[in-house]
Design an enzyme around this catalytic site. Structure first.
Site, PDB file in Angstrom:
ATOM      1  N   HIS A 245      41.627  39.667  36.395  1.00 27.36           N
ATOM      2  CA  HIS A 245      41.755  40.323  37.686  1.00 27.36           C
ATOM      3  C   HIS A 245      40.427  40.374  38.435  1.00 27.36           C
ATOM      4  O   HIS A 245      40.403  40.453  39.665  1.00 27.36           O
ATOM      5  CB  HIS A 245      42.271  41.752  37.506  1.00 27.36           C
ATOM      6  CG  HIS A 245      43.545  41.836  36.740  1.00 27.36           C
ATOM      7  ND1 HIS A 245      44.707  41.200  37.143  1.00 27.36           N
ATOM      8  CD2 HIS A 245      43.854  42.472  35.587  1.00 27.36           C
ATOM      9  CE1 HIS A 245      45.671  41.448  36.272  1.00 27.36           C
ATOM     10  NE2 HIS A 245      45.180  42.217  35.321  1.00 27.36           N
TER      11      HIS A 245
ATOM     12  N   HIS B 128      32.115  45.585  39.007  1.00 24.48           N
ATOM     13  CA  HIS B 128      32.935  44.390  39.135  1.00 24.48           C
ATOM     14  C   HIS B 128      33.030  44.005  40.606  1.00 24.48           C
ATOM     15  O   HIS B 128      32.502  44.697  41.474  1.00 24.48           O
ATOM     16  CB  HIS B 128      34.324  44.604  38.523  1.00 24.48           C
ATOM     17  CG  HIS B 128      35.104  45.684  39.209  1.00 24.48           C
ATOM     18  ND1 HIS B 128      35.108  47.003  38.809  1.00 24.48           N
ATOM     19  CD2 HIS B 128      35.919  45.653  40.306  1.00 24.48           C
ATOM     20  CE1 HIS B 128      35.875  47.721  39.604  1.00 24.48           C
ATOM     21  NE2 HIS B 128      36.380  46.920  40.540  1.00 24.48           N
TER      22      HIS B 128
END
Length: 242
Positions: free
Chosen positions: A82, A107
């Site tokens: 993801h 992230h």
């Protein structure tokens, strides 16, 4: 529940969340279908304080300074399918208004998830923190195309290209070097931008931005094989304070 959410934040999709649904960003697994995949994802559709948002019509307020104490601690990079995530060792913290959070990981999303006054950015970094009770705070930094980013490259040079892979970084990454020099920010109450879309997350979006080269941003985008940004969510009764 907070322990379960913290497991999601740390990237270890444990318990029934992993088994219940394989969510994604496209087609039948995309954001418009997340709530249909599991009862644990209901908030993705029913929540009233969802993220990301378009930060606009800001209200001026007396915001406390962000006390950021980041040491070099990015030692592992993970491709979880993801996003690409750098896991951080303990010892780095964010303190705001007397409340202390520990940096757990950061992230990336491309293009950006949040917009600022209607503007989308090529990439956005989320620095995810948790306090001792499991409450979450996210510092968001927008990236523009510009100068090559040497700190980012310490992670990018070992970016796993296959979902599920991870690497121990040869050169420890400093999250502090990925923040803009100006720590002025905008604040709103929101949620996780991925299932289970849990609310109660404190968001701090930096007014300043960082840069990365076009090649660096494309490297990340090509590794993901698709955009990994959730669509903008309704503001409802919320305000953004600056």
């Amino acid at each position: 529940m907070k322990k379960q959410i913290l497991s999601v934040v740390l990237g270890s999709l444990v318990s029934s969340m992993a088994a219940a649904a394989q969510w994604g960003y496209e087609g039948a697994e995309g954001p418009s279908h997340w709530a249909e995949m599991s009862s644990e994802f209901d908030t993705c559709a029913t929540g009233k304080n969802q993220s990301p948002i378009n930060l606009t019509h800001m209200v001026k307020g007396d915001l406390p300074a962000l006390k950021i104490n980041y040491v070099k601690g990015g030692q592992q990079i993970v491709n979880n399918g993801h996003t690409v995530q750098v896991n951080y060792t303990p010892g780095s913290s964010l303190e705001v208004d007397g409340h202390k959070y520990e940096l757990k990981q950061f992230h990336f999303h491309t293009p950006s998830e949040n917009n600022i006054e209607g503007e989308s950015f090529p990439m956005e970094a989320h620095f995810v923190h948790a306090d001792k009770d499991g409450n979450l705070a996210v510092v968001a930094v927008m990236f523009k195309i510009g100068d090559f980013n040497p700190e980012l490259e310490k992670a990018w040079s070992q970016m796993p290209v296959i979902a599920g892979d991870q690497q121990q970084l040869k050169h420890v990454v400093s999250a502090a070097n990925l923040l803009p020099q100006d720590h002025n920010y905008m604040r709103f109450n929101g949620s996780l931008t991925t299932p289970p879309c849990t609310e109660g997350v404190s968001w701090f979006v930096m007014k300043g931005y960082d840069t990365a080269s076009k090649e660096q941003i494309e490297h990340f985008a090509h590794t993901m094989h698709h955009n990994n940004n959730r669509p903008l969510q309704a503001m409802n009764a919320r305000v953004v304070v600056q």
